[in-house]
Design a protein around this motif. Structure first.
Motif, PDB file in Angstrom:
ATOM      1  N   ARG A  30       0.827  -1.206   0.000  1.00 47.71           N
ATOM      2  CA  ARG A  30       0.000   0.000   0.000  1.00 47.71           C
ATOM      3  C   ARG A  30       0.863   1.258   0.000  1.00 47.71           C
ATOM      4  O   ARG A  30       0.594   2.201  -0.734  1.00 47.71           O
ATOM      5  N   SER A  34       0.776   3.834  -3.028  1.00 51.81           N
ATOM      6  CA  SER A  34       0.368   5.208  -2.709  1.00 51.81           C
ATOM      7  C   SER A  34       1.402   6.214  -3.181  1.00 51.81           C
ATOM      8  O   SER A  34       1.052   7.264  -3.730  1.00 51.81           O
ATOM      9  N   SER A  63      -7.038  -4.335   1.745  1.00 50.66           N
ATOM     10  CA  SER A  63      -6.798  -4.298   0.307  1.00 50.66           C
ATOM     11  C   SER A  63      -8.054  -3.860  -0.434  1.00 50.66           C
ATOM     12  O   SER A  63      -7.989  -3.020  -1.348  1.00 50.66           O
ATOM     13  N   PHE A  66      -8.617  -0.110   0.092  1.00 56.31           N
ATOM     14  CA  PHE A  66      -7.629   0.651  -0.673  1.00 56.31           C
ATOM     15  C   PHE A  66      -8.031   0.696  -2.146  1.00 56.31           C
ATOM     16  O   PHE A  66      -7.952   1.747  -2.797  1.00 56.31           O
TER      17      PHE A  66
END
Length: 120
Positions: A30, A34, A63, A66
């Motif tokens: 992540r 990002s 997940s 996100f």
């Protein structure tokens, strides 16, 4: 276990997950995704699942969240796997991605990488 592959560069994140996807593994993924999404209009993802036998439930939920939040930040996404549940998961997750997810059998992982890198 999360391994960052050498094809990771510019706006491409290429990773291989093996054995188990844990919360720390997802946190690492992540953070990398990002960072790329902040720098580029689209981030292309190559995601290879090799002998994955477990995804920690919290990692799966994080997940999914996100993916929903960043649905329009993704470009081309390829998932390589060899289990029915992985293909099913790619189909479900594909619905919240701008351009969906293409699922590939391990025998076609070179084609998957080429598609992510060049759109071919």
């Amino acid at each position: 276990m999360l391994e960052v592959l050498p094809e990771t560069h510019d706006n491409v994140l290429a990773v291989r997950v093996s054995k188990e996807l844990s919360v720390p593994d997802f946190d690492r993924y992540r953070n990398m995704a990002s960072d790329l999404m902040r720098k580029h209009k689209e981030t292309h993802i190559y995601y290879e699942m090799a002998d994955v036998n477990w995804v920690q439930p919290v990692a799966a939920i994080e997940s999914a969240l996100f993916d929903v939040i960043h649905a329009f930040d993704y470009g081309r996404i390829a998932m390589v796997g060899d289990k029915r549940w992985q293909e099913w998961g790619a189909k479900v997750a594909s619905r919240v991605k701008k351009d969906g997810i293409r699922y590939f059998d391990p025998a076609h992982k070179e084609q998957a990488m080429k598609w992510v890198l060049k759109g071919e």
